[in-house]
Enzyme design. Structure first.
Site, PDB file in Angstrom:
ATOM      1  CD  GLU A 122      -2.985  -1.044   0.207  1.00  0.00           C
ATOM      2  OE1 GLU A 122      -2.953  -0.242  -0.638  1.00  0.00           O
ATOM      3  OE2 GLU A 122      -3.643  -1.911  -0.067  1.00  0.00           O
ATOM      4  N   GLY A 123       0.283   2.289  -0.775  1.00  0.00           N
ATOM      5  CA  GLY A 123       1.088   3.519  -0.736  1.00  0.00           C
ATOM      6  C   GLY A 123       1.065   4.427   0.416  1.00  0.00           C
ATOM      7  CG  PHE A 124       2.404   8.748   1.925  1.00  0.00           C
ATOM      8  CD1 PHE A 124       3.581   8.558   3.193  1.00  0.00           C
ATOM      9  CD2 PHE A 124       1.969  10.050   1.729  1.00  0.00           C
ATOM     10  CE1 PHE A 124       3.662   9.647   4.115  1.00  0.00           C
ATOM     11  CE2 PHE A 124       2.538  11.071   2.739  1.00  0.00           C
ATOM     12  CZ  PHE A 124       3.035  10.843   3.900  1.00  0.00           C
ATOM     13  CG  ASN A 125      -1.342  10.212  -0.349  1.00  0.00           C
ATOM     14  OD1 ASN A 125      -1.379  11.076   0.415  1.00  0.00           O
ATOM     15  ND2 ASN A 125      -0.400  10.146  -1.296  1.00  0.00           N
ATOM     16  CB  THR A 140      -5.362   7.324  -1.676  1.00  0.00           C
ATOM     17  OG1 THR A 140      -4.069   7.205  -1.907  1.00  0.00           O
ATOM     18  CG2 THR A 140      -6.298   6.294  -1.578  1.00  0.00           C
ATOM     19  CG  ASP A 143       4.451  17.812  -6.179  1.00  0.00           C
ATOM     20  OD1 ASP A 143       4.824  19.122  -6.530  1.00  0.00           O
ATOM     21  OD2 ASP A 143       4.759  16.835  -6.908  1.00  0.00           O
ATOM     22  CG  HIS A 200      -2.348  14.211  -8.258  1.00  0.00           C
ATOM     23  ND1 HIS A 200      -3.278  13.134  -7.938  1.00  0.00           N
ATOM     24  CD2 HIS A 200      -1.296  13.776  -8.525  1.00  0.00           C
ATOM     25  CE1 HIS A 200      -2.304  11.976  -7.934  1.00  0.00           C
ATOM     26  NE2 HIS A 200      -0.975  12.635  -8.072  1.00  0.00           N
ATOM     27  NE  ARG A 213      -0.566   7.879  -8.192  1.00  0.00           N
ATOM     28  CZ  ARG A 213      -0.118   6.714  -8.723  1.00  0.00           C
ATOM     29  NH1 ARG A 213       0.501   6.639  -9.817  1.00  0.00           N
ATOM     30  NH2 ARG A 213      -0.120   5.332  -7.963  1.00  0.00           N
TER      31      ARG A 213
HETATM   32  N1  LIG Z   1       6.073  14.138  -6.086  1.00  0.00           N
HETATM   33  C1  LIG Z   1       4.888  13.420  -6.569  1.00  0.00           C
HETATM   34  N2  LIG Z   1       4.782  12.150  -6.257  1.00  0.00           N
HETATM   35  C2  LIG Z   1       3.521  11.570  -6.587  1.00  0.00           C
HETATM   36  C3  LIG Z   1       2.503  12.340  -7.283  1.00  0.00           C
HETATM   37  N3  LIG Z   1       1.593  11.158  -7.562  1.00  0.00           N
HETATM   38  C4  LIG Z   1       1.923  10.383  -7.145  1.00  0.00           C
HETATM   39  N4  LIG Z   1       3.356  10.335  -6.742  1.00  0.00           N
HETATM   40  C5  LIG Z   1       4.006   9.368  -6.062  1.00  0.00           C
HETATM   41  O1  LIG Z   1       3.128   7.967  -6.067  1.00  0.00           O
HETATM   42  C6  LIG Z   1       2.628   7.788  -4.738  1.00  0.00           C
HETATM   43  C7  LIG Z   1       1.254   7.460  -4.932  1.00  0.00           C
HETATM   44  O2  LIG Z   1       0.908   6.421  -4.302  1.00  0.00           O
HETATM   45  P1  LIG Z   1      -0.430   6.701  -3.141  1.00  0.00           P
HETATM   46  O3  LIG Z   1      -0.052   7.495  -2.088  1.00  0.00           O
HETATM   47  O4  LIG Z   1      -0.721   5.209  -2.908  1.00  0.00           O
HETATM   48  O5  LIG Z   1      -1.383   7.321  -3.949  1.00  0.00           O
HETATM   49  P2  LIG Z   1      -2.406   6.396  -5.364  1.00  0.00           P
HETATM   50  O6  LIG Z   1      -1.683   5.350  -5.849  1.00  0.00           O
HETATM   51  O7  LIG Z   1      -2.499   7.702  -6.259  1.00  0.00           O
HETATM   52  O8  LIG Z   1      -3.726   6.271  -4.557  1.00  0.00           O
HETATM   53  C8  LIG Z   1       2.798   8.701  -3.902  1.00  0.00           C
HETATM   54  O9  LIG Z   1       3.074   8.401  -2.365  1.00  0.00           O
HETATM   55  C9  LIG Z   1       4.200   9.449  -4.473  1.00  0.00           C
HETATM   56  O10 LIG Z   1       5.248   8.765  -4.046  1.00  0.00           O
HETATM   57  C10 LIG Z   1       2.787  13.726  -7.543  1.00  0.00           C
HETATM   58  O11 LIG Z   1       1.955  14.460  -8.033  1.00  0.00           O
HETATM   59  N5  LIG Z   1       4.028  14.244  -7.125  1.00  0.00           N
HETATM   60 MG   LIG Z   2      -1.634   3.578  -4.319  1.00  0.00          MG
END
Ligand SMILES: Nc1nc2c(ncn2[C@@H]2O[C@H](COP(=O)(O)OP(=O)(O)O)[C@@H](O)[C@H]2O)c(=O)[nH]1
Ligand SMILES: [Mg+2]
Length: 419
Positions: free
Chosen positions: A47-50, A379, A362, A281, A283
């Site tokens: 799972e990612g940060f958000n 997210t 960002d 944003h 993605r």
């Molecule tokens: N710096 C930056 N990183 C991003 C951006 N979009 C996605 N990322 C990177 O990709 C990850 C996206 O994963 P997540 O947090 O799971 O969000 P989601 O996958 O879009 O739901 C973020 O934590 C960032 O590391 C952006 O606009 N700017």
């Molecule tokens: Mg993600």
């Protein structure tokens, strides 16, 4: 008791009272109360940060409920090794204070960093529960329940000769007295009886905590926990500098000033104006494959951005994206005559705060724009929308997303702030 002993007793009592009264979060922890207990948790490594930020809210409000009767401290799971953070060295875990204002978190529930937990409690945890679904599925009927079951997925705990277990928690080898795989369907509060009945363990670890749902998504407590998640000062300051230098944006003029304490920050809807730019944003990466028709081509994205700029009568657009440089340059070339702004960190900043820090900067810049548009089911975008709700933007300036193939696509659900 003779007079000398009495005096001694009084002095001792005074000393203890004084220490209690003057302690801060950190010093209190050292002289902690004996009934203090610790809840540790972690999230599926994929799972990612958000999403992780969202799981924090679920667990934080579990602590809130536990603390109606007990005295629990939430141990913050270190950040690292996330799939998207390629500039953070694998195996390196960073504390929450790198990204969040921990004092702010502490104003909602008591929290401590894992490192500090290790210092006071050592590398041991009383009970470990790794959450999982039911192997047989839902069974067609929704009921809240949990049961001890054989482990479905591989985990990294092994039983030792003395009956206790040992496993890895954020690159630290930790001993745990009890280990259980727990099939569960339910929300955070479903775990209350389990944790409350576990009287023998001073600390409890919950693995795969994303398995439990919110008690009350979008409710009053959800938003309180959410508002407590302020970003760390050094990241806010970096974003402030960038907004001032490249986007002509500052809090006073944009009407986005906040109080020092999130509990005192309750702006009226529509009070926030935002800086003279729109933020997007965009993605890309895995979303281009996984979300197919919902993700616009760069050409389609540029058309939508132009339209938004014209509607808002603005000429600057800030792009937050995970796109490779080539794609960003292509997008820029599709927007001639407009000022396309992108945040690029200094080497020093990147080295210090990693990809996680850059992503947050960002997000903060997007939060302060006159108008925001995000990406379908991201997210990362959702968290920006929440930040804008906290600042008091009009809904129509926040709950937007870029359309993919279908140009009149459904816009994101409006999760409005509640106090
Ligand atoms: N710096 C930056 N990183 C991003 C951006 N979009 C996605 N990322 C990177 O990709 C990850 C996206 O994963 P997540 O947090 O799971 O969000 P989601 O996958 O879009 O739901 C973020 O934590 C960032 O590391 C952006 O606009 N700017
Ligand atoms: Mg993600």
């Amino acid at each position: 008791m003779d007079n000398c002993n009495k005096t001694l007793l009084i002095i001792l009592t005074l000393l203890i009272t004084f220490q209690r009264a003057t302690c801060t979060q950190e010093t209190c922890r050292e002289g902690r109360r004996n009934d203090e207990r610790y809840l540790l948790y972690d999230v599926n490594p994929g799972e990612g940060f958000n999403l992780r930020r969202d799981v924090y809210i679920r667990v934080a409000n579990l602590i809130r409920k536990l603390n109606d009767v007990d005295n629990w401290v939430l141990v913050l799971p270190p950040w690292g090794n996330l799939y998207h953070w390629q500039n953070v060295r694998p195996g390196l875990y960073v504390p929450w204070k790198n990204f969040f204002d921990v004092e702010s978190l502490n104003k909602w529930i008591p929290v401590t960093e894992f490192n500090d937990y290790l210092k006071t409690e050592g590398a041991t945890v009383g009970s470990t529960y790794v959450l999982q679904n039911y192997a047989e599925g839902w069974g067609g009927k929704w009921e809240e329940k949990y049961d001890k079951r054989p482990c479905i997925e591989r985990h990294n705990f092994e039983q030792r000769d003395d009956g206790s277990w040992s496993g890895q928690m954020w690159a630290t080898k930790v001993k745990t007295d009890n280990f259980t795989c727990l099939s569960i369907q339910g929300q955070a509060a479903t775990l209350l009886p389990l944790i409350q009945r576990d009287l023998t363990s001073r600390s409890v670890f919950i693995g795969r905590a994303e398995t439990i749902l919110h008690d009350e998504y979008g409710g009053k407590w959800y938003w309180a926990a959410r508002r407590s998640m302020r970003f760390a000062r050094h990241l806010r300051e970096e974003a402030t500098r960038f907004r001032r230098d490249y986007l002509g944006s500052d809090d006073k003029q944009d009407k986005t000033e906040v109080k020092d304490d999130w509990r005192d920050t309750k702006p009226k809807r529509g009070a926030a104006v935002g800086g003279p730019y729109i933020a997007v944003h965009l993605r890309r990466k895995d979303f281009v494959r996984a979300r197919g028709d919902e993700v616009p081509s760069l050409k389609k994205a540029a058309q939508q951005i132009k339209k938004l700029l014209q509607n808002e009568n603005l000429t600057s657009v800030f792009i937050a994206t995970d796109a490779p440089v080539m794609e960003l340059q292509e997008l820029e070339s599709l927007l001639p005559g407009y000022k396309v702004v992108h945040y690029k960190p200094s080497t020093d900043f990147l080295h210090k705060w990693g990809d996680g820090g850059v992503a947050i900067v960002d997000q903060i810049i997007c939060t302060h724009a006159r108008l925001f548009t995000g990406s379908y089911e991201s997210t990362f975008s959702f968290r920006i929308q929440e930040e804008r709700e906290i600042l008091g933007f009009e809904e129509r300036r926040t709950f937007n997303r870029l359309c993919g193939k279908k140009s009149n696509c459904d816009q994101p659900a409006k999760w409005r702030i509640i106090y």
